[in-house]
Design a protein around this motif. Structure first.
Motif, PDB file in Angstrom:
ATOM      1  N   PHE A 217       0.638  -1.079  -0.020  1.00 48.82           N
ATOM      2  CA  PHE A 217       0.049  -0.180  -0.009  1.00 48.82           C
ATOM      3  C   PHE A 217       0.854   1.285  -0.209  1.00 48.82           C
ATOM      4  N   LEU A 218       2.194   1.192  -0.221  1.00 49.72           N
ATOM      5  CA  LEU A 218       2.891   2.370  -0.039  1.00 49.72           C
ATOM      6  C   LEU A 218       3.675   2.353  -1.366  1.00 49.72           C
ATOM      7  N   ALA A 219       3.159   2.063  -2.571  1.00 43.89           N
ATOM      8  CA  ALA A 219       3.726   1.981  -4.095  1.00 43.89           C
ATOM      9  C   ALA A 219       3.984   3.523  -4.435  1.00 43.89           C
ATOM     10  N   MET A 220       3.107   4.389  -3.924  1.00 44.53           N
ATOM     11  CA  MET A 220       3.574   5.852  -4.210  1.00 44.53           C
ATOM     12  C   MET A 220       5.049   6.303  -3.518  1.00 44.53           C
ATOM     13  N   ARG A 221       5.108   5.662  -2.600  1.00 44.30           N
ATOM     14  CA  ARG A 221       6.387   6.183  -1.604  1.00 44.30           C
ATOM     15  C   ARG A 221       7.518   5.505  -2.308  1.00 44.30           C
ATOM     16  N   ASN A 222       7.492   4.117  -2.964  1.00 42.04           N
ATOM     17  CA  ASN A 222       8.520   3.561  -3.658  1.00 42.04           C
ATOM     18  C   ASN A 222       8.641   4.152  -5.087  1.00 42.04           C
ATOM     19  N   LEU A 223       7.739   4.959  -5.901  1.00 50.37           N
ATOM     20  CA  LEU A 223       7.881   5.552  -6.899  1.00 50.37           C
ATOM     21  C   LEU A 223       8.727   7.131  -6.502  1.00 50.37           C
ATOM     22  N   ASP A 224       8.078   7.512  -5.370  1.00 51.00           N
ATOM     23  CA  ASP A 224       8.996   8.714  -5.009  1.00 51.00           C
ATOM     24  C   ASP A 224      10.439   8.596  -4.905  1.00 51.00           C
ATOM     25  N   VAL A 225      10.779   7.514  -4.225  1.00 51.69           N
ATOM     26  CA  VAL A 225      12.210   7.043  -4.337  1.00 51.69           C
ATOM     27  C   VAL A 225      12.883   7.081  -5.799  1.00 51.69           C
ATOM     28  N   ASN A 270      -6.499  -7.586 -20.716  1.00 57.53           N
ATOM     29  CA  ASN A 270      -7.262  -8.437 -19.964  1.00 57.53           C
ATOM     30  C   ASN A 270      -7.720  -7.729 -18.563  1.00 57.53           C
ATOM     31  N   ASN A 271      -6.611  -7.255 -18.088  1.00 58.87           N
ATOM     32  CA  ASN A 271      -6.448  -6.836 -16.433  1.00 58.87           C
ATOM     33  C   ASN A 271      -7.127  -5.776 -16.386  1.00 58.87           C
ATOM     34  N   GLN A 272      -7.851  -5.380 -15.389  1.00 58.44           N
ATOM     35  CA  GLN A 272      -8.118  -4.170 -14.598  1.00 58.44           C
ATOM     36  C   GLN A 272      -7.224  -3.789 -13.448  1.00 58.44           C
ATOM     37  N   TYR A 273      -6.363  -2.869 -13.380  1.00 56.21           N
ATOM     38  CA  TYR A 273      -5.352  -2.483 -12.619  1.00 56.21           C
ATOM     39  C   TYR A 273      -6.104  -1.695 -11.499  1.00 56.21           C
ATOM     40  N   PHE A 274      -5.545  -1.792 -10.255  1.00 54.68           N
ATOM     41  CA  PHE A 274      -6.019  -1.191  -9.217  1.00 54.68           C
ATOM     42  C   PHE A 274      -4.700  -0.645  -8.415  1.00 54.68           C
ATOM     43  N   TRP A 275      -4.559   0.640  -8.414  1.00 54.59           N
ATOM     44  CA  TRP A 275      -3.095   1.075  -7.853  1.00 54.59           C
ATOM     45  C   TRP A 275      -3.561   1.726  -6.562  1.00 54.59           C
ATOM     46  N   THR A 276      -2.664   1.207  -5.435  1.00 60.19           N
ATOM     47  CA  THR A 276      -2.932   1.501  -4.308  1.00 60.19           C
ATOM     48  C   THR A 276      -1.593   2.443  -3.694  1.00 60.19           C
ATOM     49  N   GLY A 277      -2.022   3.485  -3.044  1.00 61.50           N
ATOM     50  CA  GLY A 277      -0.944   4.450  -2.642  1.00 61.50           C
ATOM     51  C   GLY A 277      -1.637   5.785  -2.036  1.00 61.50           C
ATOM     52  N   LEU A 311       0.045   3.556 -17.037  1.00 62.80           N
ATOM     53  CA  LEU A 311      -1.204   2.821 -17.182  1.00 62.80           C
ATOM     54  C   LEU A 311      -1.921   2.623 -15.923  1.00 62.80           C
ATOM     55  N   VAL A 312      -1.235   2.172 -14.918  1.00 59.38           N
ATOM     56  CA  VAL A 312      -1.910   1.479 -13.703  1.00 59.38           C
ATOM     57  C   VAL A 312      -2.086   2.673 -12.902  1.00 59.38           C
ATOM     58  N   ILE A 313      -1.472   3.909 -13.014  1.00 62.62           N
ATOM     59  CA  ILE A 313      -1.766   5.026 -12.112  1.00 62.62           C
ATOM     60  C   ILE A 313      -2.570   5.812 -12.869  1.00 62.62           C
ATOM     61  N   LYS A 314      -3.005   5.588 -14.455  1.00 66.30           N
ATOM     62  CA  LYS A 314      -4.054   6.225 -15.039  1.00 66.30           C
ATOM     63  C   LYS A 314      -3.729   7.881 -15.134  1.00 66.30           C
ATOM     64  N   SER A 315      -2.374   8.162 -15.723  1.00 68.52           N
ATOM     65  CA  SER A 315      -2.221   9.411 -15.734  1.00 68.52           C
ATOM     66  C   SER A 315      -1.531   9.595 -17.118  1.00 68.52           C
ATOM     67  N   HIS A 316      -1.263  10.868 -17.582  1.00 67.19           N
ATOM     68  CA  HIS A 316      -0.645  11.156 -18.793  1.00 67.19           C
ATOM     69  C   HIS A 316      -1.091  10.415 -20.026  1.00 67.19           C
ATOM     70  N   ALA A 317      -2.555  10.105 -20.040  1.00 67.31           N
ATOM     71  CA  ALA A 317      -2.824   9.290 -21.283  1.00 67.31           C
ATOM     72  C   ALA A 317      -2.340  10.020 -22.653  1.00 67.31           C
ATOM     73  N   CYS A 318      -2.201  11.276 -22.973  1.00 61.99           N
ATOM     74  CA  CYS A 318      -2.189  11.851 -24.296  1.00 61.99           C
ATOM     75  C   CYS A 318      -0.464  11.642 -24.308  1.00 61.99           C
ATOM     76  N   THR A 319       0.097  11.717 -23.388  1.00 58.79           N
ATOM     77  CA  THR A 319       1.534  11.692 -23.764  1.00 58.79           C
ATOM     78  C   THR A 319       2.170  10.323 -24.327  1.00 58.79           C
ATOM     79  N   LEU A 320       1.064   9.309 -24.244  1.00 57.91           N
ATOM     80  CA  LEU A 320       1.516   7.937 -24.763  1.00 57.91           C
ATOM     81  C   LEU A 320       1.251   7.675 -26.027  1.00 57.91           C
TER      82      LEU A 320
END
Length: 341
Positions: A217-225, A270-277, A311-320
């Motif tokens: 549940f600390l994925a965003m903290r890992n990403l901040d590192v 096929n997968n629906q992602y749920f990002w926790t953080g 993708l999993v954070i569902k952000s910056h779609a247009c940049t992709l």
């Protein structure tokens, strides 16, 4: 009917296993355990001078390194693993934790342990739960997780996989935050080849044990590192250390792994992602897009991981959309198309 050589090898493996157990049982005492008039090191050293095949020599040398050493004893040089038989690699995954919990391990042993994990879990064939459990426990002791002696001596550790895997995830997140989560602007915070490979090995272990640990549940903290490591990379005007680039690439992979996000391209549709953080804004992830532009486009794995994170954070779609053009490698392009869809 086993040959004499096969019987001798089996006996040697049994002696090694029993000696490891005696060393652990006696710990923290550090004496001679074989009961001969000579030192244990001398006994094992004389055995290595006999005519034996390389496999037996590998097992015996690993055991010899557990003996109390004196100044005149030769330092054992860990052998290369590229031609190490699978049976010896499996034995090493069980025996190496003894070196760590009894204080016999140093940086050289740690590098060797990382190599054993990588060899066993990078095999084209799927490793058994028995081997995965050995590798998870070995990774745990490398990063400082404490265990009861019975966990170390157990031959089949597969029933403890959930406990081992969750302990590894929790401890290595703390290790990553401590090492790279602070101010990385100081030149003294260089990285090493060992750290680069350690994170990669931890990813291999957790990916192999993906069914046995709970998503972080600390994925965003890992990403901040990861963001702080990237900031350090960009602080170099040119030619940042390749080890630091490798740490960043593997830290991104670790972030996905801890969140139990599949990196298999076949699952993207096929997968629906749920990002926790923690909550975040799109601006918090601008650096990922910058990193995407900074990367060598031939580094397909790093490009894929960044796109998958977006993708999993569902952000910056247009940049992709820039990743959907034909020059882009197939896996990242498919990821970008899926996100834009």
């Amino acid at each position: 009917m086993p040959s004499l050589e096969e019987k001798a090898s089996a006996c040697l493996m049994a002696i090694s296993h029993l000696y490891c157990g005696r060393v652990l049982q006696a710990h923290p005492a550090h004496g001679e355990l074989l009961g001969f008039r000579e030192r244990d090191y001398v006994t094992f050293d004389r055995m290595t001078r006999r005519d034996m095949d390389r496999t037996d020599m590998m097992v015996l040398n690993t055991t010899k390194s557990l003996c109390p050493l004196q100044d005149e004893d030769s330092i054992f040089l860990w052998f290369p693993l590229y031609d190490c038989p699978d049976s010896v690699a499996e034995w090493l995954s069980h025996s190496l934790p003894y070196h760590f919990v009894t204080g016999r391990a140093n940086e050289e042993v740690e590098i060797f342990a990382i190599g054993v994990i990588s060899k066993l879990l990078s095999s084209p064939s799927s490793p058994s739960n028995h081997i995965i459990a050995n590798c998870v426990l070995l990774a745990c002791v490398v990063v400082g997780v404490q265990f009861d002696k019975k966990d170390i001596t157990r031959i089949d550790k597969s029933s403890a996989l959930p406990r081992f895997a969750n302990a590894l995830l929790e401890q290595f997140q703390i290790t990553l935050w401590t090492r790279y989560g602070g101010d990385l602007s100081d030149d003294s915070t260089g990285t090493t080849y060992r750290e680069f490979n350690l994170i990669k090995a931890i990813c291999l272990v957790l990916e192999s044990a993906k069914h046995y640990y709970n998503p972080s549940f600390l994925a965003m903290r890992n990403l901040d590192v990861c963001r702080k490591i990237y900031s350090r990379v960009r602080s170099f005007e040119k030619n940042p250390p390749w080890e630091l680039l490798g740490v960043l690439k593997n830290a991104l992979r670790f972030t996905l792994t801890t969140a139990r996000v599949s990196r298999d391209p076949a699952n993207l549709w096929n997968n629906q992602y749920f990002w926790t953080g923690d909550s975040h804004s799109p601006e918090d992830l601008d650096w990922l897009v910058d990193y995407l532009e900074y990367l060598d486009p031939d580094d397909q794995e790093a490009v894929f991981n960044i796109l998958l994170l977006l993708l999993v954070i569902k952000s910056h779609a247009c940049t992709l959309t820039s990743c959907c053009s034909s020059p882009c490698p197939p896996c990242p392009r498919r990821n970008g198309l899926d996100r834009c869809h």
